[in-house]
Each structure stands twice: as C-alpha cells, then as structure tokens.
Design an enzyme around this catalytic site. Structure first.
Site, PDB file in Angstrom:
ATOM      1  CG  HIS A  61     -59.017 -31.960   5.153  1.00  0.00           C
ATOM      2  ND1 HIS A  61     -59.797 -30.879   4.809  1.00  0.00           N
ATOM      3  CD2 HIS A  61     -58.341 -31.576   6.257  1.00  0.00           C
ATOM      4  CE1 HIS A  61     -59.598 -29.890   5.658  1.00  0.00           C
ATOM      5  NE2 HIS A  61     -58.709 -30.296   6.547  1.00  0.00           N
TER       6      HIS A  61
ATOM      7  CG  ASP B 219     -61.123 -30.198   1.680  1.00  0.00           C
ATOM      8  OD1 ASP B 219     -61.376 -29.054   2.099  1.00  0.00           O
ATOM      9  OD2 ASP B 219     -60.750 -31.119   2.422  1.00  0.00           O
TER      10      ASP B 219
ATOM     11  CB  THR C 105     -63.838 -31.906   5.911  1.00  0.00           C
ATOM     12  OG1 THR C 105     -62.950 -30.793   6.079  1.00  0.00           O
ATOM     13  CG2 THR C 105     -63.658 -32.498   4.526  1.00  0.00           C
TER      14      THR C 105
ATOM     15  CD  GLN D 179     -60.649 -41.467  16.570  1.00  0.00           C
ATOM     16  OE1 GLN D 179     -59.616 -41.149  17.149  1.00  0.00           O
ATOM     17  NE2 GLN D 179     -61.458 -40.579  16.015  1.00  0.00           N
TER      18      GLN D 179
ATOM     19  CG  ASN E  17     -63.001 -36.303  10.079  1.00  0.00           C
ATOM     20  OD1 ASN E  17     -64.017 -35.929   9.511  1.00  0.00           O
ATOM     21  ND2 ASN E  17     -61.849 -36.428   9.455  1.00  0.00           N
ATOM     22  CB  SER E  18     -62.618 -36.895  16.772  1.00  0.00           C
ATOM     23  OG  SER E  18     -61.355 -37.331  16.316  1.00  0.00           O
TER      24      SER E  18
ATOM     25  CD  GLU F 278     -63.958 -40.799  13.050  1.00  0.00           C
ATOM     26  OE1 GLU F 278     -63.470 -40.634  11.917  1.00  0.00           O
ATOM     27  OE2 GLU F 278     -63.265 -40.899  14.091  1.00  0.00           O
TER      28      GLU F 278
ATOM     29  CG  ASP G  27     -63.086 -27.609  13.621  1.00  0.00           C
ATOM     30  OD1 ASP G  27     -61.910 -27.675  14.035  1.00  0.00           O
ATOM     31  OD2 ASP G  27     -63.698 -28.602  13.182  1.00  0.00           O
TER      32      ASP G  27
END
EC number: 2.4.1.121
Length: 471
Positions: A15, A107, A129, A344, A363-364, A367, A383
């Site tokens: 987050h 957030d 996020t 990462q 996020n991954s 990215e 999610d």
C-alpha cells in the site's frame, strides 16, 4: 492559503509503494505534499519521498509495528483509535501556520481517515491501490448493482455458477465467472474486517467526489467510463518509478519507490547478469501470500520440468517449506536461485527476465505491465483472480494457470504448461511478449508530460489549488 496535501497510506509495503510514488509526483507539480508514515516505520525503514516531506504518527504499535499485534483485527482496531488522534494532532498543530494542510489523500482501506478530515474541515480524497475493475466490483456490489452467482451445489454441479449479473446494462465491467471476481464479495476468508473495508471503501462517495486510481485510462477504459457515472474517478497511474516519470536511481543504482520495509537481496541481480536475455522465470507471490508445503512442491517440480532458469522469492518465514531436496542440483549448478526478498523493480527491468510467475497482486501486475514482462498468473484470493483474468483476456500479456479443483493447488503440469507457453518462443509466447511491450509503452506514455494520467494529475492539482484559495 497555499495548498498542502497530506497523503496517508496504509502502513504496509504494497500500500505504501504507490502512494509514496504519488506523493513524489504531486510534489513535483509544485504542491506542498507530506507523506504520513508510522513511528515504527520511520524508525526502522528508510522512507524517502523527496520532494515530498515525511511525518510520522502513532498507529498504536510504535515499538513493534504490525508484527507486534495479536492479529489483523487487533491491529486495525488499535490503529484506527491511535492514528485518528495522532493525525488530528498533526493537522491541528499546523492549522494556524503558513504550511497548514488543505487536503487529505488517503488509502481507501483507511476508512478512519475520513471522519478525522471532516472534523478538521478538510476535503478527503480516497486513493485506490487496486485496479479499477476490482474497485468497481466492490463499489457496485456495495450498492446492490451486482449479483454474485452461487457457488457449486452439494451434488458437485456448478449450481448455476455462471457470470456475475449486472442490474444495469452498462457498468463498464465484462461478464465474469464467480471464480474471476474478487473473493471478498463471496468469501471473507480469515480477514473479515479487511473484507468489509474492501467492499465498503467507496460506499460513501457520490458523483462529485474525487477517487484516485493507481491505473491508467488506456488500460481500463471501459471500467473507468462506467465508474465516472457514479464517482469523479480519475486514473493517475501507474504509480511505478519509470524513466518518463522523472525516475532517478538511488545511491545504490536501484529503481526504487523510496520505502523498503524489507531489505532486498543484492545477489539476485548479479545472478541475473550471468543469464541470457529473456531466459529466466522470475517467481514471487508478494509479501502476504503463504503457499503451503504442497503448493511449493508442485511449483518447484513444475518450474524444474519447464527447463528454464528461475529466480524464486520465498519469504524468510516460509523458507522452511521450500523443498530443498528438489532444488539442490538446480541451485548448485546456477539453474535456480531462491532468495527471501529481492529488488523487484530491478529484476523486472533486467533483460534476463523472460516472464513473471505472479500471484497477480495489483502492484506486481502493474509493475510487470510497466516493464513489459509477460506473466504467468497464479491468482490466490482477494483481487488477484480479477487481475489474472484481465492479464490473459483483456490485455493479452500472459496466461492464467488453473488450480486443480480436487487438490486445491496449481499442479506441476499446469505450472510447466504456463511457463513454457510464455517462454518457449511459440506463437503464444510471441503474442504475450508483444502485448506486454505495447502495454509498457502505453504505461510510460500515460505518466509522461501530457499523457492521460499526467493530465488527470494536473486536474487534481487544480482542484487542490482551488480548495486552498477558498480557505
């Protein structure tokens, strides 16, 4: 009065990362910006949000952070009470000064922030996020506009488990099977408090209320169009450090968000330097997921059978579950490497990486798209199933692994199939690599000057400036 935005992320790595990047970009637009962190994180981690400023508040766990709590529910309850008082004190201390806060961005899971901001007379803007698609499912579900199909019947039939039913003709969402929906809408799992926060995070928002999303218009066009019927939804992502976003490497040469709560390994990037371009499968399931012994063994056997070098990130707390007896030869010969954590962004940017075996946390996922890396999507919960669906069907940037219903895990053959599909050089691999590269270019264009997300951020800056002028 000059505008001054207070940015309040949830104090967890996944987050904090996008909101630190958001704070940096907002500050680079000439708006005074202060990122809030906890006293524990300020003391134990290096948080660099420059040109934004950083302030610390109490989350009720100043000495030990989240790890010192008895559990998730206890942490959240204590955090809400302590942080509400601490944040209010921070705002009040600046209220009469030249650098008083004029707006709060928080957030969307931190629902305790909204009443504090309202009490202080400040506009409060939620920041999601998660993807627009997942956020839309939660929002429409909370408003009664989306019906979740039933699960399997007791006799083993599908029990009518078809597509999710939308009560209106156009909400921007495609038809999705029950298994493709965020799991919290039908199963609160071990974290019911978080599940309810997820479902209700936008329930209070109206058509004129700003909601910021860590996504970009080109990626989720239809979903955003649907959301704007109900909210002032604006995509300002990807909130990922990218060259076109003014990214500069840190002192150690890394691509970094600026908030590392876990110290990454250096050895993995040196190992990648020894590998040919697009030859390595990078494997990571984020900071929360625990795969269990059976899944780790199936994953290890599948990766070995695929015959590609692989870099596998396994949290230190789960390291005892790694089937070392299977990996001994591969690690000894340099065909595999297992590390507790890694940088990462640097890994995804490395030319040796040919695919990302991922749980599809947002996020991954974002990215991987931002660095043009094809994905093997192994979604677990929350999610992730929705993100995995879109990786394969909406964006064409990878393949989805299917969990075996009987075993409850992704079997070795399925892991091997998926890794080969995106790395063996066939038609499917070429298509996924091409799509991933195109999304990389679109992502970078979105945050570049004049791009869709940059324009949306400029619009938000105008809103913030106008609000400050009225004070």
């Amino acid at each position: 009065m000059a505008p001054h935005v207070l940015v309040v992320p949830f104090p967890g790595q996944g987050h904090m990362n996008p909101m630190v990047q958001f704070a940096k970009r907002l500050a680079s637009k000439g708006v005074a910006t202060t990122l809030v962190t906890t006293r524990f994180i300020q003391r134990t981690a290096d948080v660099d949000a420059h040109p934004a400023m950083v302030e610390a508040i109490s989350d009720g766990h100043d000495e030990g952070g989240f790890a010192s709590a008895a559990g998730v529910a206890e942490y959240l309850e204590k955090q809400a009470a302590a942080a509400s008082a601490s944040l209010a004190s921070l705002v009040e201390a600046r209220a009469s000064s030249a650098d008083a806060f004029t707006c709060v961005v928080y957030d969307s899971y931190e629902d305790w922030v909204l009443p504090v901001a309202r009490r202080m007379g400040l506009p409060a803007v939620p920041f999601s996020t998660q993807s627009c698609a997942v956020s839309a499912v939660y929002y429409h579900f909370s408003q009664g506009r989306l019906a979740v199909p039933p699960g399997a019947a007791a006799d083993g039939s599908d029990g009518g488990a078809g597509a999710a039913a939308l009560s209106e003709a156009f909400l921007g969402l495609p038809e999705m099977e029950r298994s493709e929906l965020p799991s919290f809408v039908f199963d609160h799992g071990p974290y019911p408090t978080i599940a309810m926060q997820a479902i209700k995070q936008f329930a209070h928002a109206g058509k004129d209320d700003w909601v910021l999303f860590n996504s970009f218009e080109e990626l989720e066009t239809e979903v955003l169009a649907g959301l704007t019927k109900y909210l002032k939804a604006r995509a300002i992502g990807p909130c990922v450090p990218l060259p076109t976003a003014g990214r500069t490497a840190g002192a150690n040469g890394r691509i970094t968000y600026g908030a590392n709560l876990v110290k990454p390994e250096d050895a993995c990037t040196k190992w990648l330097d020894t590998k040919p371009d697009r030859s390595v499968a990078y494997v990571s399931f984020g900071s929360l997921a625990s795969l269990g012994n059976a899944q780790k063994e199936e994953l290890a056997r599948g990766l070995l059978a695929a015959g590609k070098p692989f870099l596998w990130v396994v949290r230190a707390s789960d390291e005892h579950q790694v089937p070392r007896y299977l990996l001994a030869e591969a690690t000894a010969t340099g065909a595999a490497m297992v590390v507790p954590w890694c940088p990462q962004l640097d890994v995804l940017a490395h030319p040796a990486v040919g695919c990302f075996v991922t749980h599809c946390g947002w996020n991954s996922t974002l990215e991987a798209l931002s660095f043009g890396v094809p994905m093997v999507a192994m979604a677990l919960w929350t999610d992730q199933p929705t993100n995995a669906r879109n990786v394969e069907l909406a964006w064409g940037a990878g393949v989805r692994a299917r969990r075996d219903a009987g075993a409850g895990v992704f079997l070795r053959g399925e892991v091997e199939r998926c890794v080969r599909a995106v790395m063996d050089g066939g038609e499917a691999a070429s298509a996924a690599r091409k799509a991933a590269g195109e999304w990389r270019d679109r992502a970078r264009a979105a945050v570049a000057p004049g791009g869709s997300s940059d324009r949306n951020l400029d619009e938000f800056v105008q809103f913030v400036r106008a609000g400050a002028t009225e004070k």
